[in-house]
Design a protein around this motif. Structure first.
Motif, PDB file in Angstrom:
ATOM      1  N   ASP A 108      -9.902 -15.793  -6.086  1.00 61.12           N
ATOM      2  CA  ASP A 108      -8.638 -16.248  -5.515  1.00 61.12           C
ATOM      3  C   ASP A 108      -7.527 -15.489  -6.222  1.00 61.12           C
ATOM      4  O   ASP A 108      -7.789 -14.695  -7.135  1.00 61.12           O
ATOM      5  CB  ASP A 108      -8.456 -17.751  -5.688  1.00 61.12           C
ATOM      6  CG  ASP A 108      -7.553 -18.364  -4.609  1.00 61.12           C
ATOM      7  OD1 ASP A 108      -6.779 -17.604  -3.982  1.00 61.12           O
ATOM      8  OD2 ASP A 108      -7.618 -19.586  -4.404  1.00 61.12           O
ATOM      9  N   TYR A 109      -6.272 -15.705  -5.808  1.00 56.91           N
ATOM     10  CA  TYR A 109      -5.177 -15.026  -6.471  1.00 56.91           C
ATOM     11  C   TYR A 109      -3.925 -15.888  -6.462  1.00 56.91           C
ATOM     12  O   TYR A 109      -3.775 -16.799  -5.647  1.00 56.91           O
ATOM     13  CB  TYR A 109      -4.901 -13.660  -5.830  1.00 56.91           C
ATOM     14  CG  TYR A 109      -3.855 -13.651  -4.738  1.00 56.91           C
ATOM     15  CD1 TYR A 109      -2.606 -13.062  -4.957  1.00 56.91           C
ATOM     16  CD2 TYR A 109      -4.095 -14.237  -3.507  1.00 56.91           C
ATOM     17  CE1 TYR A 109      -1.639 -13.057  -3.962  1.00 56.91           C
ATOM     18  CE2 TYR A 109      -3.136 -14.232  -2.506  1.00 56.91           C
ATOM     19  CZ  TYR A 109      -1.907 -13.637  -2.746  1.00 56.91           C
ATOM     20  OH  TYR A 109      -0.951 -13.645  -1.768  1.00 56.91           O
ATOM     21  N   ILE A 110      -3.053 -15.607  -7.439  1.00 53.88           N
ATOM     22  CA  ILE A 110      -1.730 -16.206  -7.498  1.00 53.88           C
ATOM     23  C   ILE A 110      -0.727 -15.088  -7.728  1.00 53.88           C
ATOM     24  O   ILE A 110      -1.067 -14.029  -8.256  1.00 53.88           O
ATOM     25  CB  ILE A 110      -1.601 -17.274  -8.607  1.00 53.88           C
ATOM     26  CG1 ILE A 110      -1.993 -16.698  -9.963  1.00 53.88           C
ATOM     27  CG2 ILE A 110      -2.444 -18.499  -8.277  1.00 53.88           C
ATOM     28  CD1 ILE A 110      -1.830 -17.682 -11.109  1.00 53.88           C
ATOM     29  N   SER A 111       0.520 -15.330  -7.323  1.00 50.42           N
ATOM     30  CA  SER A 111       1.539 -14.297  -7.455  1.00 50.42           C
ATOM     31  C   SER A 111       2.374 -14.527  -8.715  1.00 50.42           C
ATOM     32  O   SER A 111       2.444 -15.643  -9.235  1.00 50.42           O
ATOM     33  CB  SER A 111       2.445 -14.285  -6.229  1.00 50.42           C
ATOM     34  OG  SER A 111       3.084 -15.545  -6.060  1.00 50.42           O
ATOM     35  N   LYS A 112       2.972 -13.455  -9.202  1.00 49.47           N
ATOM     36  CA  LYS A 112       3.906 -13.536 -10.319  1.00 49.47           C
ATOM     37  C   LYS A 112       5.298 -13.852  -9.795  1.00 49.47           C
ATOM     38  O   LYS A 112       5.634 -13.475  -8.682  1.00 49.47           O
ATOM     39  CB  LYS A 112       3.944 -12.204 -11.083  1.00 49.47           C
ATOM     40  CG  LYS A 112       2.650 -11.815 -11.757  1.00 49.47           C
ATOM     41  CD  LYS A 112       2.829 -10.490 -12.479  1.00 49.47           C
ATOM     42  CE  LYS A 112       1.550 -10.036 -13.160  1.00 49.47           C
ATOM     43  NZ  LYS A 112       1.722  -8.728 -13.830  1.00 49.47           N
ATOM     44  N   PRO A 113       6.140 -14.518 -10.604  1.00 46.31           N
ATOM     45  CA  PRO A 113       5.830 -15.065 -11.925  1.00 46.31           C
ATOM     46  C   PRO A 113       4.921 -16.285 -11.805  1.00 46.31           C
ATOM     47  O   PRO A 113       5.046 -17.069 -10.858  1.00 46.31           O
ATOM     48  CB  PRO A 113       7.205 -15.457 -12.475  1.00 46.31           C
ATOM     49  CG  PRO A 113       8.032 -15.723 -11.271  1.00 46.31           C
ATOM     50  CD  PRO A 113       7.558 -14.749 -10.224  1.00 46.31           C
ATOM     51  N   VAL A 114       4.015 -16.420 -12.753  1.00 47.03           N
ATOM     52  CA  VAL A 114       3.028 -17.495 -12.703  1.00 47.03           C
ATOM     53  C   VAL A 114       3.706 -18.834 -12.988  1.00 47.03           C
ATOM     54  O   VAL A 114       4.390 -18.996 -13.992  1.00 47.03           O
ATOM     55  CB  VAL A 114       1.901 -17.231 -13.724  1.00 47.03           C
ATOM     56  CG1 VAL A 114       0.933 -18.404 -13.747  1.00 47.03           C
ATOM     57  CG2 VAL A 114       1.169 -15.942 -13.375  1.00 47.03           C
ATOM     58  N   VAL A 115       3.511 -19.780 -12.086  1.00 43.24           N
ATOM     59  CA  VAL A 115       4.041 -21.133 -12.233  1.00 43.24           C
ATOM     60  C   VAL A 115       2.921 -22.026 -12.751  1.00 43.24           C
ATOM     61  O   VAL A 115       1.812 -22.026 -12.198  1.00 43.24           O
ATOM     62  CB  VAL A 115       4.572 -21.667 -10.888  1.00 43.24           C
ATOM     63  CG1 VAL A 115       5.049 -23.103 -11.026  1.00 43.24           C
ATOM     64  CG2 VAL A 115       5.688 -20.760 -10.374  1.00 43.24           C
ATOM     65  N   ALA A 116       3.209 -22.784 -13.811  1.00 42.34           N
ATOM     66  CA  ALA A 116       2.168 -23.559 -14.489  1.00 42.34           C
ATOM     67  C   ALA A 116       1.428 -24.496 -13.533  1.00 42.34           C
ATOM     68  O   ALA A 116       0.191 -24.525 -13.512  1.00 42.34           O
ATOM     69  CB  ALA A 116       2.769 -24.341 -15.650  1.00 42.34           C
ATOM     70  N   ASP A 117       2.166 -25.263 -12.747  1.00 39.77           N
ATOM     71  CA  ASP A 117       1.514 -26.239 -11.871  1.00 39.77           C
ATOM     72  C   ASP A 117       0.586 -25.556 -10.873  1.00 39.77           C
ATOM     73  O   ASP A 117      -0.524 -26.043 -10.597  1.00 39.77           O
ATOM     74  CB  ASP A 117       2.568 -27.056 -11.124  1.00 39.77           C
ATOM     75  CG  ASP A 117       3.309 -28.028 -12.030  1.00 39.77           C
ATOM     76  OD1 ASP A 117       2.818 -28.276 -13.148  1.00 39.77           O
ATOM     77  OD2 ASP A 117       4.372 -28.529 -11.622  1.00 39.77           O
ATOM     78  N   TYR A 118       1.032 -24.415 -10.342  1.00 43.20           N
ATOM     79  CA  TYR A 118       0.206 -23.705  -9.365  1.00 43.20           C
ATOM     80  C   TYR A 118      -1.021 -23.097 -10.035  1.00 43.20           C
ATOM     81  O   TYR A 118      -2.125 -23.102  -9.470  1.00 43.20           O
ATOM     82  CB  TYR A 118       1.043 -22.624  -8.680  1.00 43.20           C
ATOM     83  CG  TYR A 118       0.396 -22.020  -7.465  1.00 43.20           C
ATOM     84  CD1 TYR A 118      -0.260 -22.805  -6.534  1.00 43.20           C
ATOM     85  CD2 TYR A 118       0.460 -20.648  -7.230  1.00 43.20           C
ATOM     86  CE1 TYR A 118      -0.846 -22.254  -5.411  1.00 43.20           C
ATOM     87  CE2 TYR A 118      -0.127 -20.085  -6.111  1.00 43.20           C
ATOM     88  CZ  TYR A 118      -0.773 -20.894  -5.203  1.00 43.20           C
ATOM     89  OH  TYR A 118      -1.357 -20.340  -4.100  1.00 43.20           O
ATOM     90  N   LEU A 119      -0.844 -22.591 -11.259  1.00 47.38           N
ATOM     91  CA  LEU A 119      -1.977 -22.036 -12.005  1.00 47.38           C
ATOM     92  C   LEU A 119      -3.047 -23.097 -12.209  1.00 47.38           C
ATOM     93  O   LEU A 119      -4.244 -22.852 -11.983  1.00 47.38           O
ATOM     94  CB  LEU A 119      -1.489 -21.504 -13.355  1.00 47.38           C
ATOM     95  CG  LEU A 119      -2.574 -21.085 -14.358  1.00 47.38           C
ATOM     96  CD1 LEU A 119      -3.404 -19.931 -13.815  1.00 47.38           C
ATOM     97  CD2 LEU A 119      -1.945 -20.699 -15.691  1.00 47.38           C
ATOM     98  N   PHE A 120      -2.633 -24.303 -12.612  1.00 45.66           N
ATOM     99  CA  PHE A 120      -3.617 -25.338 -12.891  1.00 45.66           C
ATOM    100  C   PHE A 120      -4.230 -25.904 -11.614  1.00 45.66           C
ATOM    101  O   PHE A 120      -5.372 -26.369 -11.625  1.00 45.66           O
ATOM    102  CB  PHE A 120      -2.995 -26.429 -13.763  1.00 45.66           C
ATOM    103  CG  PHE A 120      -2.640 -25.915 -15.139  1.00 45.66           C
ATOM    104  CD1 PHE A 120      -3.609 -25.334 -15.941  1.00 45.66           C
ATOM    105  CD2 PHE A 120      -1.341 -25.975 -15.608  1.00 45.66           C
ATOM    106  CE1 PHE A 120      -3.297 -24.840 -17.193  1.00 45.66           C
ATOM    107  CE2 PHE A 120      -1.009 -25.482 -16.859  1.00 45.66           C
ATOM    108  CZ  PHE A 120      -1.997 -24.904 -17.660  1.00 45.66           C
ATOM    109  N   GLU A 121      -3.504 -25.851 -10.514  1.00 48.31           N
ATOM    110  CA  GLU A 121      -4.109 -26.216  -9.231  1.00 48.31           C
ATOM    111  C   GLU A 121      -5.261 -25.272  -8.906  1.00 48.31           C
ATOM    112  O   GLU A 121      -6.319 -25.689  -8.418  1.00 48.31           O
ATOM    113  CB  GLU A 121      -3.066 -26.168  -8.124  1.00 48.31           C
ATOM    114  CG  GLU A 121      -2.101 -27.338  -8.116  1.00 48.31           C
ATOM    115  CD  GLU A 121      -1.080 -27.225  -6.995  1.00 48.31           C
ATOM    116  OE1 GLU A 121      -1.241 -26.320  -6.143  1.00 48.31           O
ATOM    117  OE2 GLU A 121      -0.123 -28.013  -6.981  1.00 48.31           O
TER     118      GLU A 121
END
Length: 246
Positions: A108-121
């Motif tokens: 999967d992937y997440i975009s920068k800047p990394v948001v804590a809540d989204y990272l932990f989701e």
């Protein structure tokens, strides 16, 4: 759930500020974190230590996240799990990025800047039904994730050092040194600017990065000057001149 189980995580990002921000988020949730700067170092780290997850920047020097992930998935008898979860991070977040990440084997992937809540989701999604990969007992984690400002405040001195270095690099790189070097530097500056919410600096860096990507040598000098100006503005805000006492 990832929020209830301590994991051993490898973070791969060539930007020291991004590394430390992500590391701070994870460590405050009780996870054990190591960091490296490129895909080659990822492979070495995986061969040397057991990890539960790799958080992989897509754009890194020497070996980028895409190539590193392909090598992980194709590895056999190298002392690490070729199926280890890989969570990509990208500064582009353009249409098709997720498909590109999945195509090379990322989970999967997440975009920068990394948001804590989204990272932990994302971690909860990846590890909701999984146990850590080695024999360590699961560790209960109760510490709340700190506000991102707490982490960023601790990195302001590092940012000031990096800004000075980047400004000197921009001055050193002549327009004949190649647009690729300018684009790589602008990409790194944009990543840090996004972390700190510095929109003007981020936009100036993005413009130079796009200029390099489009091989637009004519526009490069003006965009480089603009980026240098924005760096100076941020430097002056971080360390304002001292007033002389009457």
């Amino acid at each position: 759930m990832a929020g209830e189980t301590a994991l051993r995580i490898l973070v791969a990002d060539d930007n020291e500020i991004n590394q430390r921000v992500i590391r701070g988020m994870l460590e405050h949730r009780g996870h054990e974190v190591d960091s490296v700067h490129n895909g080659e170092e990822v492979l070495c780290a995986l061969a040397a230590n057991p990890y539960d997850l790799v958080i992989m920047d897509c754009m890194m020097p020497s070996m980028d996240g895409y190539e590193s992930t392909r090598k992980i998935r194709a590895s056999k008898n190298q002392g690490f799990d070729p199926d280890i979860p890989v969570l990509a991070i990208t500064a582009l977040a353009a249409p098709g990025d997720r498909e590109k990440c999945l195509a090379c084997g990322m989970d999967d992937y997440i975009s920068k800047p990394v948001v804590a809540d989204y990272l932990f989701e994302k971690l909860d999604t990846l590890f909701g039904e999984l146990e850590p990969s080695d024999s360590r007992a699961a560790t209960a984690v109760h510490a709340p994730s700190p506000p991102p400002a707490d982490i960023l405040d601790s990195l302001k001195d590092r940012l000031a050092t990096d800004l000075k270095h980047w400004r000197q690099e921009l001055q050193r790189l002549s327009n004949t040194d190649g647009l690729q070097a300018l684009g790589q530097l602008a990409h790194k500056i944009r990543g840090a600017a996004d972390v700190f919410g510095e929109q003007a600096l981020s936009k100036a860096a993005e413009n130079l990065e796009n200029c390099a990507r489009n091989n637009d040598g004519k526009s490069a000098p003006g965009l480089k000057s603009r980026l240098t100006e924005e760096i100076r503005h941020l430097e002056s805000r971080l360390h304002p001149p001292r007033r002389k006492h009457d």
